[in-house]
Design a protein around this motif. Sequence first.
Motif, PDB file in Angstrom:
ATOM      1  N   ASP A  41     -12.029  10.324   2.487  1.00  0.00           N
ATOM      2  CA  ASP A  41     -12.072   9.366   1.378  1.00  0.00           C
ATOM      3  C   ASP A  41     -13.097   8.147   1.589  1.00  0.00           C
ATOM      4  OD1 ASP A  41     -10.502   8.395  -1.167  1.00  0.00           O
ATOM      5  OD2 ASP A  41     -10.109   6.728   0.452  1.00  0.00           O
ATOM      6  N   SER A  68     -10.101   5.144  -7.215  1.00  0.00           N
ATOM      7  CA  SER A  68     -10.119   4.252  -8.546  1.00  0.00           C
ATOM      8  C   SER A  68     -11.545   4.058  -8.689  1.00  0.00           C
ATOM      9  CB  SER A  68      -9.584   2.847  -8.172  1.00  0.00           C
ATOM     10  OG  SER A  68     -10.156   2.025  -7.010  1.00  0.00           O
ATOM     11  N   ASP A  89     -11.270  -3.026   0.838  1.00  0.00           N
ATOM     12  CA  ASP A  89     -10.623  -2.185   0.084  1.00  0.00           C
ATOM     13  C   ASP A  89      -9.619  -1.378   1.061  1.00  0.00           C
ATOM     14  OD1 ASP A  89     -12.064  -2.636  -2.182  1.00  0.00           O
ATOM     15  OD2 ASP A  89     -13.464  -0.889  -1.921  1.00  0.00           O
ATOM     16  N   ARG A 112     -13.690  -0.590   4.456  1.00  0.00           N
ATOM     17  CA  ARG A 112     -12.674   0.075   3.677  1.00  0.00           C
ATOM     18  C   ARG A 112     -11.715   0.893   4.828  1.00  0.00           C
ATOM     19  NH1 ARG A 112     -16.912   4.310   1.575  1.00  0.00           N
ATOM     20  NH2 ARG A 112     -17.725   3.744   3.843  1.00  0.00           N
ATOM     21  N   ARG A 143      -0.555   3.537  -2.566  1.00  0.00           N
ATOM     22  CA  ARG A 143      -1.379   2.741  -3.373  1.00  0.00           C
ATOM     23  C   ARG A 143      -2.757   2.368  -2.955  1.00  0.00           C
ATOM     24  NH1 ARG A 143      -0.299  -2.071  -4.475  1.00  0.00           N
ATOM     25  NH2 ARG A 143      -1.099  -2.170  -6.499  1.00  0.00           N
ATOM     26  N   ARG A 144      -3.752   1.932  -3.752  1.00  0.00           N
ATOM     27  CA  ARG A 144      -4.609   1.279  -3.158  1.00  0.00           C
ATOM     28  C   ARG A 144      -4.620  -0.063  -3.635  1.00  0.00           C
ATOM     29  NH1 ARG A 144      -9.004   4.872  -2.031  1.00  0.00           N
ATOM     30  NH2 ARG A 144      -8.605   7.083  -2.735  1.00  0.00           N
ATOM     31  N   ASP A 145      -5.348  -1.033  -2.945  1.00  0.00           N
ATOM     32  CA  ASP A 145      -5.649  -2.337  -3.306  1.00  0.00           C
ATOM     33  C   ASP A 145      -6.720  -2.903  -2.744  1.00  0.00           C
ATOM     34  OD1 ASP A 145      -5.103  -4.908  -4.081  1.00  0.00           O
ATOM     35  OD2 ASP A 145      -2.646  -4.700  -4.117  1.00  0.00           O
ATOM     36  N   ALA A 149      -6.439   1.732   1.201  1.00  0.00           N
ATOM     37  CA  ALA A 149      -5.685   2.754   0.560  1.00  0.00           C
ATOM     38  C   ALA A 149      -4.515   3.192   1.560  1.00  0.00           C
ATOM     39  CB  ALA A 149      -6.649   3.989   0.488  1.00  0.00           C
ATOM     40  N   LEU A 190       0.895  -1.200  -0.046  1.00  0.00           N
ATOM     41  CA  LEU A 190      -0.013  -0.040  -0.123  1.00  0.00           C
ATOM     42  C   LEU A 190       0.845   1.152   0.158  1.00  0.00           C
ATOM     43  CD1 LEU A 190      -2.613  -1.253   2.718  1.00  0.00           C
ATOM     44  CD2 LEU A 190      -2.835  -1.454   0.093  1.00  0.00           C
TER      45      LEU A 190
END
Length: 309
Positions: free
Chosen positions: A220, A190, A172, A202, A160-162, A174, A157
Amino acid sequence: MSPARLVGGLVGIGAAGLAYAHLETKLFTLRRVTVPALAPGERELRVLHVSDLHLIPSQRRKIEWVRSLAALEPDLVIDTGDNLAGHDALDPLLHALEPLLEFPGAFVLGSNDYYSPTFKNPARYLLPDARGPVRSTPDLPWEPMVAAMRDAGWADLTNRRDAVVVRGRRIDLAGVDDPHLDRDEFPAPSAPSPGEDTAALRLGVTHAPYTRVLDRMHADGADAIIAGHTHGGQLCLPGYGALVTNCDIDRRRAKGLHGWPGARPDAPGGEDSTWLHVSAGAGTSPYAPVRFACRPEATLVTFTARGRI
């Protein structure tokens, strides 16, 4: 009492306190917290949060303790960085993490994944910002460490997001690179894939809980934010708590479960807050091997349906 006896007594108390503070670094603790952040009716999800191991090869007790955490059988492991404390720590670290790498996981990096610790004037500990000049070239084996974690299937991460799927449900994620080094660049949202199911959870993940990062993760839409770095203050006063946090978060959020930016989401006035968990971590710099009223820890965070705790 004579001045000599008074001085001798104070020296003895100080020596005893220092001896205990060194002993406390070995009193590894598992904390358990419950976070009601899932949709009503969702089954619980168990996330093991490890942080700030600052590992050196001689710390066999810490290595075995980390390995023993696999017995918890978490749904997800999150490592919030500062794993290394020496150039020769990579193999011992991977041995410590080996059983945990069998589970789904995700990670971000901290400054002591890139740069080896150095001796600092202890007085700097009390400064609002104890950072020194950032070295230009990383000298720790962070690249093979990251490769090993990725090869095990853990989500990187670093800005990044994944997403990971556990027990048929998507989480999810971030994350950002270490804000303490000003390496954080919050990843752009994304676009969801056509027909994609809504995530069950999340999570925002950061090594250091700087307010600018927490604000971005809150905006977010994170259900919860996971962070480390503070060591819980490392040296705390009973009844008062952490003296400092080594970042710009307030002292009362130096460790444990809180809300951000306001009260906990399950408390009055916290309806617009995000859950925030800050780990006190499991290690220290080898140049400051002491903890006081702040035991080294990992945390099993159990996410449950909202309305339950």
